[in-house]
Motif scaffolding. Structure first.
Motif, mmCIF file in Angstrom:
data_model
loop_
_atom_site.group_PDB
_atom_site.id
_atom_site.type_symbol
_atom_site.label_atom_id
_atom_site.label_comp_id
_atom_site.label_asym_id
_atom_site.label_seq_id
_atom_site.Cartn_x
_atom_site.Cartn_y
_atom_site.Cartn_z
ATOM 1 N N ASP A 106 -0.258 20.966 45.394
ATOM 2 C CA ASP A 106 -1.289 21.107 44.356
ATOM 3 C C ASP A 106 -0.867 20.428 43.058
ATOM 4 O O ASP A 106 -1.696 19.800 42.382
ATOM 5 C CB ASP A 106 -1.575 22.585 44.086
ATOM 6 C CG ASP A 106 -2.274 23.259 45.258
ATOM 7 O OD1 ASP A 106 -2.924 22.545 46.054
ATOM 8 O OD2 ASP A 106 -2.161 24.493 45.381
ATOM 9 N N LEU A 107 0.396 20.549 42.692
ATOM 10 C CA LEU A 107 0.892 19.891 41.485
ATOM 11 C C LEU A 107 0.798 18.375 41.625
ATOM 12 O O LEU A 107 0.396 17.678 40.690
ATOM 13 C CB LEU A 107 2.334 20.314 41.206
ATOM 14 C CG LEU A 107 2.962 19.738 39.953
ATOM 15 C CD1 LEU A 107 2.197 20.167 38.711
ATOM 16 C CD2 LEU A 107 4.420 20.154 39.864
ATOM 17 N N GLY A 108 1.137 17.869 42.787
ATOM 18 C CA GLY A 108 1.025 16.430 43.034
ATOM 19 C C GLY A 108 -0.406 15.951 42.945
ATOM 20 O O GLY A 108 -0.689 14.884 42.376
ATOM 21 N N VAL A 109 -1.335 16.730 43.486
ATOM 22 C CA VAL A 109 -2.754 16.379 43.402
ATOM 23 C C VAL A 109 -3.210 16.381 41.945
ATOM 24 O O VAL A 109 -3.923 15.475 41.495
ATOM 25 C CB VAL A 109 -3.606 17.350 44.249
ATOM 26 C CG1 VAL A 109 -5.086 17.166 43.983
ATOM 27 C CG2 VAL A 109 -3.308 17.148 45.728
ATOM 28 N N ALA A 110 -2.791 17.383 41.188
ATOM 29 C CA ALA A 110 -3.185 17.484 39.786
ATOM 30 C C ALA A 110 -2.666 16.295 38.982
ATOM 31 O O ALA A 110 -3.409 15.693 38.197
ATOM 32 C CB ALA A 110 -2.684 18.797 39.191
#
Length: 62
Positions: free
Chosen positions: A4-8
């Motif tokens: 999720d952090l990578g997507v953000a």
């Protein structure tokens, strides 16, 4: 969580790249005007941006 952090981070990079790609002249003018702002104005706009982002994230997640 790391996914999720990578997507953000990826979405932030895509969104931040839109303006210089679509209108480099306006982006340059915007950067000059931001460079001329005092520290307090930049801090307040950053704080408002973070608060709005947190509220949007909360709204989207709940």
């Amino acid at each position: 969580m790391w996914f999720d952090l990578g997507v953000a981070v990826s979405l932030v990079l895509v969104l931040e790249g839109l303006l210089p790609t679509l209108s480099p002249g306006y982006f340059r003018q915007l950067m000059v005007s931001v460079a001329q702002m005092d520290d307090r104005a930049i801090r307040v706009s950053g704080l408002i941006s973070m608060i709005l982002g947190a509220m949007l994230l909360y709204w989207l997640r709940h």
